[in-house]
Design an enzyme around this catalytic site. Sequence first.
Site, short mmCIF file in Angstrom:
data_model
loop_
_atom_site.label_atom_id
_atom_site.label_comp_id
_atom_site.label_asym_id
_atom_site.label_seq_id
_atom_site.Cartn_x
_atom_site.Cartn_y
_atom_site.Cartn_z
N HIS A 93 -39.99 59.41 -10.58
CA HIS A 93 -40.50 58.21 -11.10
C HIS A 93 -41.77 58.61 -11.71
O HIS A 93 -42.09 58.59 -13.02
CB HIS A 93 -40.74 56.83 -10.66
N LYS A 134 -55.60 46.88 -10.48
CA LYS A 134 -54.32 46.36 -10.62
C LYS A 134 -54.48 44.80 -10.08
O LYS A 134 -54.02 43.91 -10.68
CB LYS A 134 -53.26 46.77 -9.63
N GLU A 181 -49.45 57.55 -11.59
CA GLU A 181 -49.88 56.39 -11.72
C GLU A 181 -51.40 56.06 -11.47
O GLU A 181 -52.18 55.23 -12.06
CB GLU A 181 -49.08 55.34 -10.66
N ARG A 190 -50.24 41.81 -17.81
CA ARG A 190 -49.65 42.88 -17.02
C ARG A 190 -48.78 43.79 -17.52
O ARG A 190 -48.73 44.97 -16.91
CB ARG A 190 -48.74 42.02 -15.97
N ASN A 205 -47.44 49.23 -17.68
CA ASN A 205 -46.07 50.00 -18.24
C ASN A 205 -46.71 50.81 -19.10
O ASN A 205 -45.59 51.62 -19.58
CB ASN A 205 -45.28 48.73 -18.72
N LYS A 235 -44.25 42.03 -6.56
CA LYS A 235 -43.07 42.14 -7.47
C LYS A 235 -42.00 43.00 -6.29
O LYS A 235 -42.42 43.99 -5.83
CB LYS A 235 -42.95 43.04 -8.51
N HIS A 245 -44.33 53.91 -19.40
CA HIS A 245 -42.81 53.52 -18.73
C HIS A 245 -41.83 53.18 -19.52
O HIS A 245 -40.63 53.56 -19.11
CB HIS A 245 -43.20 52.19 -17.71
N ARG A 288 -35.80 31.33 3.26
CA ARG A 288 -36.43 31.13 2.19
C ARG A 288 -37.82 31.47 1.91
O ARG A 288 -38.75 30.91 1.13
CB ARG A 288 -36.49 29.37 1.82
N HIS A 328 -38.87 55.67 -18.27
CA HIS A 328 -37.69 54.87 -17.87
C HIS A 328 -36.52 55.62 -18.54
O HIS A 328 -35.39 55.61 -17.91
CB HIS A 328 -37.61 53.55 -17.78
N GLU A 376 -46.29 38.56 -15.33
CA GLU A 376 -46.34 39.33 -16.41
C GLU A 376 -45.65 38.73 -17.62
O GLU A 376 -44.69 38.91 -18.17
CB GLU A 376 -45.19 40.71 -16.20
N1 LIG Z 1 -42.99 46.44 -6.73
C1 LIG Z 1 -43.59 47.14 -7.73
O1 LIG Z 1 -44.61 46.54 -8.30
C2 LIG Z 1 -43.39 48.57 -8.14
C3 LIG Z 1 -44.30 49.57 -8.87
C4 LIG Z 1 -43.99 50.86 -8.99
C5 LIG Z 1 -42.77 51.31 -8.42
N2 LIG Z 1 -42.00 50.41 -7.75
C6 LIG Z 1 -40.78 50.97 -7.06
O2 LIG Z 1 -41.05 52.19 -5.98
C7 LIG Z 1 -40.40 52.96 -5.74
C8 LIG Z 1 -40.79 54.41 -6.11
O3 LIG Z 1 -41.77 54.32 -4.77
P1 LIG Z 1 -42.10 55.78 -4.08
O4 LIG Z 1 -42.36 56.98 -4.93
O5 LIG Z 1 -43.18 55.55 -2.93
O6 LIG Z 1 -40.52 56.22 -3.58
P2 LIG Z 1 -39.87 56.10 -1.94
O7 LIG Z 1 -40.37 54.86 -1.19
O8 LIG Z 1 -38.50 56.36 -2.25
O9 LIG Z 1 -41.01 57.34 -1.14
C9 LIG Z 1 -40.67 58.74 -1.76
C10 LIG Z 1 -40.22 59.79 -0.82
O10 LIG Z 1 -41.38 59.77 0.12
C11 LIG Z 1 -41.34 59.70 1.37
N3 LIG Z 1 -42.22 59.10 2.10
C12 LIG Z 1 -42.83 58.19 1.98
N4 LIG Z 1 -44.08 57.98 2.55
C13 LIG Z 1 -44.07 59.20 3.27
C14 LIG Z 1 -44.92 59.69 4.17
N5 LIG Z 1 -46.02 59.17 4.54
N6 LIG Z 1 -44.92 61.02 4.72
C15 LIG Z 1 -43.65 61.70 4.39
N7 LIG Z 1 -42.75 61.16 3.35
C16 LIG Z 1 -42.96 59.95 2.95
C17 LIG Z 1 -39.78 58.75 1.48
O11 LIG Z 1 -39.13 58.83 2.66
C18 LIG Z 1 -39.18 59.24 0.18
O12 LIG Z 1 -38.16 60.13 0.73
C19 LIG Z 1 -39.18 52.68 -6.84
O13 LIG Z 1 -38.14 52.05 -6.32
C20 LIG Z 1 -39.76 51.91 -7.87
O14 LIG Z 1 -39.06 50.95 -8.42
C21 LIG Z 1 -42.24 49.00 -7.48
ZN LIG Z 2 -44.69 53.31 -12.36
#
Ligand SMILES: NC(=O)c1ccc[n+]([C@@H]2O[C@H](COP(=O)([O-])OP(=O)(O)OC[C@H]3O[C@@H](n4cnc5c(N)ncnc54)[C@H](O)[C@@H]3O)[C@@H](O)[C@H]2O)c1
Ligand SMILES: [Zn+2]
Length: 377
Positions: free
Chosen positions: A274, A235, A194, A249, A253, A152, A256, A130, A260, A245
Amino acid sequence: MTAPLRSGEPIVVPVALGTRGYDIVIGRGLMASLGERVKALRPGAKTAIVTDENVAKHHLAAAEAVLKSAGIESARIVVPQGEGSKNYATFEIVCEAIIAARIERGDLVVALGGGVIGDLAGFASASVRRGLDFVQVPTSLLAQVDSSVGGKTGINSRHGKNLVGAFHQPVLVIADTALLDTLSKREFRAGYAEVAKYGLLGDAAFFTWLEANWQDIFSGGPAREHAIAVCCRAKAAIVARDERETGERALLNLGHTFGHALEAGAGFSDRLLHGEAVALGMALAFEFSARNGLTSKSEAARACAHLAAVGLPTHVRQVPGSVPGVDALMDLIAQDKKVKRGKLTFILVCGIGQAFIEDNVDPAEVRAFLSDKLAER
Ligand SMILES: NC(=O)c1ccc[n+]([C@@H]2O[C@H](COP(=O)([O-])OP(=O)(O)OC[C@H]3O[C@@H](n4cnc5c(N)ncnc54)[C@H](O)[C@@H]3O)[C@@H](O)[C@H]2O)c1
Ligand SMILES: [Zn+2]
């Protein structure tokens, strides 16, 4: 605005959420201090590091070594890389592995990776017993400026992205900007969308600074830490005022809603990452705002010109392969944003740095705009 010279001292950005508050620590080479920082935060705690195969190759050994040298036990939980790991099956594997590693209340989960790992490990932390405390060690630019901050967490449902999850704040975020040196250029650039977003939505001076300094951010100069700190401060301030949100917040977006829809249209594949979709979405948000007389054409052109200069897409025609038609795009937009009394909510702009929430957008106008954009393909 100029970036301060690298002092060797990390930048600390507090997230003011009372008892759920925490620090974001930003600096080059910070991984070396992970063990000491974890020990100071939770003396005697065990850890489980959750990461993906790709990040593990580059950075897991270093993380384990610094924890070990601080006398901290760590288990490793390695999942396949990519968005596909944000599913029920992998969530179960991670939860079970955390339990098997005997991580209990008072111990720590360490999310070492990009946004996928942060969301997955964060949600597992929110769920096991939990609620376990977790530390974010973001390794992608997107994760350092966006997903690791704000709490999030979650996984995807067959009905859509991020539909199953929890708000669960980390207890510490350590953003080592040197970890980004192993990120592919394309992933780095996508994360930069971003970064630009923070300027475009609320900080015109930062946007002007980015126009002059973006190359130094890409090449790993001191501008990188400065830019990440500016984004995290923005942020953190928004999250502190609107953690769940219910209002402001949503400004995060920007780009987005269009983004999206295009991302979903490309099947969340590597045809359109993305951040690339967000860049395109921000360009469309500026153009749509200009078309409705909310901002000038020249402001919209300036926003697009910077995104294009770093190599991000700003035209629908730059999406490789097929793009859904206007009906399919409108369906995707309606799914993403709840339609209220027949109107859509969009983040629109009065200029660079002046985004606002508009919840009275006529779908017919969006449809006409997108039809014109698709005709340009
Ligand atoms: N929680 C939130 O507030 C929030 C906000 C924005 C996005 N997200 C989520 O984040 C995700 C996208 O994040 P992302 O773009 O980091 O994707 P990801 O975690 O898939 O990373 C992108 C790629 O880069 C590689 N990678 C990461 N760090 C590396 C490094 N230092 N060296 C070599 N390779 C590396 C990963 O293995 C992957 O193949 C989505 O699922 C999205 O929904 C969440
Ligand atoms: Zn985003």
